[in-house]
Enzyme design. Structure first.
Site, PDB file in Angstrom:
ATOM      1  CG  ASP A 164      -2.929   5.235  -5.310  1.00 37.29           C
ATOM      2  OD1 ASP A 164      -2.434   6.025  -4.482  1.00 37.29           O
ATOM      3  OD2 ASP A 164      -2.310   4.259  -5.771  1.00 37.29           O
ATOM      4  CB  SER A 206       0.702   4.968  -1.928  1.00 31.87           C
ATOM      5  OG  SER A 206       0.414   5.680  -3.113  1.00 31.87           O
ATOM      6  CD  GLN A 219      -1.886   8.112  -1.637  1.00 26.42           C
ATOM      7  OE1 GLN A 219      -1.200   8.826  -2.360  1.00 26.42           O
ATOM      8  NE2 GLN A 219      -2.601   7.096  -2.116  1.00 26.42           N
TER       9      GLN A 219
END
Length: 318
Positions: free
Chosen positions: A236, A260, A310
């Site tokens: 991430d 995110s 993502q």
């Protein structure tokens, strides 16, 4: 330790991360609710649903929001513990699918509720809710599989300079005066971007792809679940950078509003994050204030360990 605690010394970065991932079991909660459905439709009886509960702290951040990768990694630990507790000690994680619902407070503990959706002959599936102040921060479904033989192929690792030929984060930030510099330097992972970091200076080429070397700055215990959790944590860090790089943006741009939205990860083969891994990243699309990042994580010897996807909010406020 909270952000206003000036008396407690900071732990070294890897110790701090391991401490955050060392979740505390706090018992079990059971639902006794029944949902009444409209006429003609059956009721939904939730009385047999139960959650195993864990609690963990956050790493302090300059902006006070819990790092999404940390919450993701803690969810991996919580789910994996319930799989082991059910007697399936040889089932590593093979996939996770998570939605980031709201930001977390890095000065307040996070509670994790784990629901056992299924333990089959080969697979165990868990749903995890990360909660704070009575509200859900993240919802994730994670699946674990008994090791098995089968078809085997993989994408090729890209040809890039070795990590010792790429500038470190400290070298990238040398002499720069910015409030977040010390936070970026103190991370638990050594992060080296082959095409050059975009913390404060945009890349020369506005390309929607980049390659990032990563490695924990200290050795980690020989625990496959922990390495999977830290891989999720690290995944991430920079995946949306391929979106920013394409448009000449940097993390420190005051107009930027990134967040995110969801995160998916597939664990193909065992790997260690205290050895160098290469994170190949690209963005096939950005639209509607959102950007999509796709990634592949390779071991130093070219083995494809993980694939990642993502979508994030990437808004630029003039």
């Amino acid at each position: 330790m909270t952000s206003d605690d000036t008396t407690t010394p900071q732990l070294p970065p890897v110790e701090d991360l391991l401490d955050a991932l060392d979740l505390r079991s706090v018992g079990e909660a059971r639902s006794n609710s029944v949902i009444t459905a409209p006429d003609g439709a059956p009721e939904m009886d939730l009385s047999e649903r139960s959650l195993q509960l864990f609690s963990g702290r956050s790493q302090v951040t300059p902006h006070g929001r819990a790092f999404g990768g940390q919450v993701l990694a803690q969810s991996v630990i919580a789910a994996g513990r319930t799989v082991a507790d059910a007697g399936f000690t040889t089932r590593p994680i093979h996939s996770l699918h998570a939605y980031f619902i709201r930001p977390g407070d890095s000065t307040h503990p996070i509670e994790f509720g784990v629901e056992n959706l299924r333990d089959g002959n080969s697979f165990s599936v868990r749903r995890v809710y990360a909660m704070q102040y009575g509200k859900t921060l993240l919802s994730a479904t994670l699946s674990f599989q008994e090791p098995a033989e089968g078809l085997d192929h993989q994408a090729a690792m890209p040809s890039v300079p070795d990590p010792d030929r790429v500038r470190t984060t400290a070298e990238e930030l040398e002499g720069i005066d910015h409030p977040a510099v010390e936070h970026w330097k103190r991370r638990a992972l050594d992060v080296r971007t082959v095409e050059g970091a975009i913390y404060l200076v945009p890349g020369r080429q506005h390309a929607a792809h980049q390659n990032v070397w990563m490695k924990a700055v200290d050795s980690l215990p020989d625990d496959p679940l922990l390495h999977a959790a830290v891989l999720a944590y690290a995944s991430d860090y920079s995946l949306l950078e391929s979106v920013l790089r394409r448009h000449g943006l940097v993390w420190a741009d005051p107009r930027l509003r990134p967040a995110s939205l969801d995160h998916a990860m597939w664990f193909h083969r065992p790997g260690r994050i205290d050895d160098w891994v290469l994170y190949e990243q690209e963005s096939p699309s950005a639209s509607g204030g959102r950007g999509l990042g796709l990634g592949k994580i390779f071991s130093l010897d070219g083995k494809l360990i993980c694939s990642v996807a993502q979508e994030g909010m990437v808004r630029v406020k003039e």
